[in-house]
Design a protein around this motif. Structure first.
Motif, PDB file in Angstrom:
ATOM      1  N   VAL A 140       6.515  -2.589  -8.040  1.00  0.00           N
ATOM      2  CA  VAL A 140       6.989  -1.228  -8.278  1.00  0.00           C
ATOM      3  C   VAL A 140       6.555  -0.308  -7.142  1.00  0.00           C
ATOM      4  CG1 VAL A 140       6.823   0.759  -9.827  1.00  0.00           C
ATOM      5  CG2 VAL A 140       6.998  -1.536 -10.771  1.00  0.00           C
ATOM      6  N   THR A 141       7.489   0.499  -6.677  1.00  0.00           N
ATOM      7  CA  THR A 141       7.227   1.519  -5.672  1.00  0.00           C
ATOM      8  C   THR A 141       7.568   2.875  -6.279  1.00  0.00           C
ATOM      9  OG1 THR A 141       7.908  -0.014  -3.930  1.00  0.00           O
ATOM     10  CG2 THR A 141       7.799   2.316  -3.343  1.00  0.00           C
ATOM     11  N   ILE A 142       6.628   3.816  -6.222  1.00  0.00           N
ATOM     12  CA  ILE A 142       6.882   5.165  -6.731  1.00  0.00           C
ATOM     13  C   ILE A 142       7.677   5.924  -5.667  1.00  0.00           C
ATOM     14  CG2 ILE A 142       5.855   7.311  -7.583  1.00  0.00           C
ATOM     15  CD1 ILE A 142       5.243   4.841  -9.329  1.00  0.00           C
ATOM     16  N   LEU A 143       8.887   6.337  -6.003  1.00  0.00           N
ATOM     17  CA  LEU A 143       9.720   7.089  -5.057  1.00  0.00           C
ATOM     18  C   LEU A 143       9.435   8.584  -5.165  1.00  0.00           C
ATOM     19  CD1 LEU A 143      13.154   5.289  -5.514  1.00  0.00           C
ATOM     20  CD2 LEU A 143      11.386   4.827  -3.820  1.00  0.00           C
ATOM     21  N   GLN A 144       9.129   9.049  -6.397  1.00  0.00           N
ATOM     22  CA  GLN A 144       8.900  10.479  -6.595  1.00  0.00           C
ATOM     23  C   GLN A 144       8.040  10.673  -7.828  1.00  0.00           C
ATOM     24  OE1 GLN A 144      12.294  12.968  -7.897  1.00  0.00           O
ATOM     25  NE2 GLN A 144      11.985  14.042  -5.976  1.00  0.00           N
ATOM     26  N   SER A 145       7.099  11.589  -7.739  1.00  0.00           N
ATOM     27  CA  SER A 145       6.256  11.937  -8.870  1.00  0.00           C
ATOM     28  C   SER A 145       6.064  13.448  -8.844  1.00  0.00           C
ATOM     29  CB  SER A 145       4.913  11.213  -8.750  1.00  0.00           C
ATOM     30  OG  SER A 145       4.022  11.666  -9.740  1.00  0.00           O
ATOM     31  N   LYS A 195       4.331  -1.667 -17.610  1.00  0.00           N
ATOM     32  CA  LYS A 195       3.007  -2.258 -17.362  1.00  0.00           C
ATOM     33  C   LYS A 195       2.575  -2.054 -15.916  1.00  0.00           C
ATOM     34  CE  LYS A 195       3.217  -5.754 -20.982  1.00  0.00           C
ATOM     35  NZ  LYS A 195       3.326  -7.189 -21.282  1.00  0.00           N
ATOM     36  N   LYS A 196       3.502  -2.209 -14.978  1.00  0.00           N
ATOM     37  CA  LYS A 196       3.172  -2.013 -13.563  1.00  0.00           C
ATOM     38  C   LYS A 196       2.866  -0.548 -13.265  1.00  0.00           C
ATOM     39  CE  LYS A 196       3.590  -6.218 -12.112  1.00  0.00           C
ATOM     40  NZ  LYS A 196       2.532  -6.978 -11.486  1.00  0.00           N
ATOM     41  N   SER A 239      11.878  -0.886  -8.395  1.00  0.00           N
ATOM     42  CA  SER A 239      11.260  -2.194  -8.565  1.00  0.00           C
ATOM     43  C   SER A 239      12.219  -3.276  -8.106  1.00  0.00           C
ATOM     44  CB  SER A 239      10.897  -2.421 -10.038  1.00  0.00           C
ATOM     45  OG  SER A 239      10.415  -3.726 -10.224  1.00  0.00           O
ATOM     46  N   THR A 240      11.650  -4.326  -7.526  1.00  0.00           N
ATOM     47  CA  THR A 240      12.438  -5.521  -7.263  1.00  0.00           C
ATOM     48  C   THR A 240      12.372  -6.387  -8.517  1.00  0.00           C
ATOM     49  OG1 THR A 240      10.491  -6.520  -6.259  1.00  0.00           O
ATOM     50  CG2 THR A 240      12.074  -5.480  -4.763  1.00  0.00           C
ATOM     51  N   PHE A 241      13.054  -7.493  -8.530  1.00  0.00           N
ATOM     52  CA  PHE A 241      13.094  -8.320  -9.725  1.00  0.00           C
ATOM     53  C   PHE A 241      11.816  -9.124  -9.946  1.00  0.00           C
ATOM     54  CE2 PHE A 241      17.455  -7.127  -9.535  1.00  0.00           C
ATOM     55  CZ  PHE A 241      17.864  -7.117 -10.852  1.00  0.00           C
ATOM     56  N   ASP A 242      10.882  -9.062  -9.008  1.00  0.00           N
ATOM     57  CA  ASP A 242       9.564  -9.652  -9.265  1.00  0.00           C
ATOM     58  C   ASP A 242       8.599  -8.565  -9.729  1.00  0.00           C
ATOM     59  OD1 ASP A 242       9.252  -8.288  -6.913  1.00  0.00           O
ATOM     60  OD2 ASP A 242       8.481  -9.968  -5.779  1.00  0.00           O
ATOM     61  N   PHE A 243       9.127  -7.388 -10.027  1.00  0.00           N
ATOM     62  CA  PHE A 243       8.415  -6.250 -10.602  1.00  0.00           C
ATOM     63  C   PHE A 243       7.312  -5.710  -9.698  1.00  0.00           C
ATOM     64  CE2 PHE A 243      10.176  -8.663 -14.200  1.00  0.00           C
ATOM     65  CZ  PHE A 243      11.161  -7.756 -14.532  1.00  0.00           C
TER      66      PHE A 243
END
Length: 120
Positions: free
Chosen positions: A109-114, A59-60, A103-107
């Motif tokens: 989200v950080t995109i590391l690679q695309s 979802k994120k 993602s941390t546990f609070d969701f």
């Protein structure tokens, strides 16, 4: 996780559970935070916990333009983060991209690679 990175996780307890937490943490010679850390680590190996994490991360990712299916996820849950590797579509295009996100546990989200993939 909670004792080291308090800003990452919020735990809500029912009044009846606070007594259980006090008792169990005391029996295990742990602080309440250490006991909750142990519970979260144990749940990281639990199927339902992983499934909930996957759904929240999908979802994120959709919120930032990535559209992925639930069946293509490779999830690795660590002590203080969740790493997701998957394929999906970006921003409504027909181009498939490989995504690695953290993602941390609070969701959050950080995109590391695309990486855009070419289909043959």
């Amino acid at each position: 996780m909670i004792s080291k990175y308090k800003e990452r996780v919020t735990v809500s307890l029912l009044k009846t559970n606070i007594k259980i937490l006090d008792f169990e943490s005391g029996c295990n010679n742990q602080t309440k935070s250490e006991f909750i850390d142990t519970l979260i680590t144990n749940y990281a190996n639990d199927y339902m916990f992983k499934r909930i994490a996957e759904i929240n991360i999908i979802k994120k990712l959709a919120d930032v333009g990535f559209y992925c299916t639930y069946v293509l996820l490779n999830v690795n849950i660590d002590h203080d983060k969740i790493i997701v590797k998957t394929n999906g579509y970006y921003d409504g295009s027909n181009d498939i991209v490989s995504i690695i996100a953290e993602s941390t546990f609070d969701f959050k989200v950080t995109i590391l690679q695309s990486i855009k993939r070419t289909e043959n």
